[in-house]
Design an enzyme around this catalytic site. Structure first.
Site, PDB file in Angstrom:
ATOM      1  N   GLU A  81     -68.582 -31.982  84.858  1.00 48.22           N
ATOM      2  CA  GLU A  81     -67.538 -30.968  84.698  1.00 48.22           C
ATOM      3  C   GLU A  81     -66.527 -31.042  85.837  1.00 48.22           C
ATOM      4  O   GLU A  81     -66.879 -31.025  87.001  1.00 48.22           O
ATOM      5  CB  GLU A  81     -68.162 -29.572  84.628  1.00 48.22           C
ATOM      6  N   ARG A  91     -68.567 -16.006  73.088  1.00 51.70           N
ATOM      7  CA  ARG A  91     -68.628 -16.102  71.616  1.00 51.70           C
ATOM      8  C   ARG A  91     -69.964 -15.568  71.110  1.00 51.70           C
ATOM      9  O   ARG A  91     -70.052 -15.010  70.027  1.00 51.70           O
ATOM     10  CB  ARG A  91     -68.455 -17.576  71.224  1.00 51.70           C
ATOM     11  N   CYS A 144     -72.397 -20.744  81.736  1.00 54.39           N
ATOM     12  CA  CYS A 144     -72.336 -21.934  82.593  1.00 54.39           C
ATOM     13  C   CYS A 144     -71.043 -21.971  83.390  1.00 54.39           C
ATOM     14  O   CYS A 144     -71.063 -22.181  84.610  1.00 54.39           O
ATOM     15  CB  CYS A 144     -72.485 -23.218  81.763  1.00 54.39           C
ATOM     16  N   HIS A 167     -73.151 -30.629  82.586  1.00 50.35           N
ATOM     17  CA  HIS A 167     -73.743 -30.224  81.303  1.00 50.35           C
ATOM     18  C   HIS A 167     -74.544 -31.395  80.736  1.00 50.35           C
ATOM     19  O   HIS A 167     -74.057 -32.531  80.704  1.00 50.35           O
ATOM     20  CB  HIS A 167     -72.651 -29.843  80.300  1.00 50.35           C
TER      21      HIS A 167
HETATM   22  N1  PCA Z   1     -75.690 -23.505  78.540  1.00 52.71           N
HETATM   23  C1  PCA Z   1     -74.819 -22.352  78.367  1.00 52.71           C
HETATM   24  C2  PCA Z   1     -75.410 -21.277  79.217  1.00 52.71           C
HETATM   25  C3  PCA Z   1     -76.782 -21.730  79.575  1.00 52.71           C
HETATM   26  C4  PCA Z   1     -76.822 -23.147  79.195  1.00 52.71           C
HETATM   27  O1  PCA Z   1     -77.767 -23.925  79.397  1.00 52.71           O
HETATM   28  C5  PCA Z   1     -73.355 -22.657  78.666  1.00 52.71           C
HETATM   29  O2  PCA Z   1     -72.944 -23.818  78.519  1.00 52.71           O
HETATM   30  O3  PCA Z   1     -72.622 -21.755  79.058  1.00 52.71           O
END
Ligand code: PCA
Length: 205
Positions: A81, A91, A144, A167
């Protein structure tokens, strides 16, 4: 030196979250894979609870590197990211049922923070290991991104702290042992502190 890697508990009806499985495995194999102690912390998927849980561990260990992990369910690759933005637009509700819409993460904070991780060096390392990876220009507007933003808001006040967010895809797309190798490569790149290669990884709209 210490490294902190966080993962999240399950959310959205899932039974597991590979981000936590990966963080936990790295804590067991930290010395072997990154040459440093790795402390893992499991964060709640709640707007109120995630950052305080991570902050407590970061303050207790004063790590050199913090890599926060989360699951991006629809993703086909490990997503490095690039940027955290100062907005929450949920959402789906978080794990306490809270679903803020168009609220700041930090009222009066900067619009965005850049990742403090070496994205291109990490991307090169992941490609060399044959792990599908990309630089992502949005971490979403859910828990996140909010955690990433709070982490970078904190890191802005701690000289020398290298922090950021990755991610991971579902374990059916990238198995957890490959996710572990991917995050280890990111941590090693951050610890090495080499100059970033000029590697194109952007996107047209
Ligand atoms: N993914 C979510 C929140 C927790 C996770 O593992 C996100 O991308 O916001």
């Amino acid at each position: 030196m210490t490294v902190v890697v966080s993962g999240f508990e399950p959310f959205g009806g899932d039974a597991t979250n590979p981000s936590w499985d990966t963080a936990q495995a790295l804590a067991v194999r930290g010395r072997e894979l990154v040459g440093d102690d790795v402390v893992a912390v499991r964060l709640p998927v709640t707007f109120d609870g995630a950052w305080p849980a991570l902050e407590a561990v970061v303050r207790a260990h004063e790590p050199a590197v913090v890599v926060a992990l989360g699951l991006a369910g629809g993703s086909r690759a490990v997503r490095l990211e690039r940027v955290a933005i100062d907005v929450v637009d949920a959402r789906i509700p978080d794990n306490t049922g809270s679903a803020p819409v168009d609220e700041p993460v930090v009222a009066g904070g900067p619009a965005a923070y850049w990742s403090g991780l070496p994205l291109k060096g990490s991307l090169a390392a992941l490609r060399a290991e044959g792990i599908p990876a990309e630089v992502s220009n949005t971490a979403g507007t859910y828990v996140c991104n909010a955690t990433f933003y709070r982490l970078m808001h904190h890191a802005a006040r701690v000289p020398g702290l290298r922090a950021g967010f990755v991610h991971v895809p579902g374990a059916d797309v990238v198995p957890v042992d490959q996710q572990v190798r991917a995050v280890a490569a990111v941590v090693r790149a951050a610890l090495a502190g080499r100059r970033e290669p000029a590697l194109a990884a952007g996107a047209e709209a």
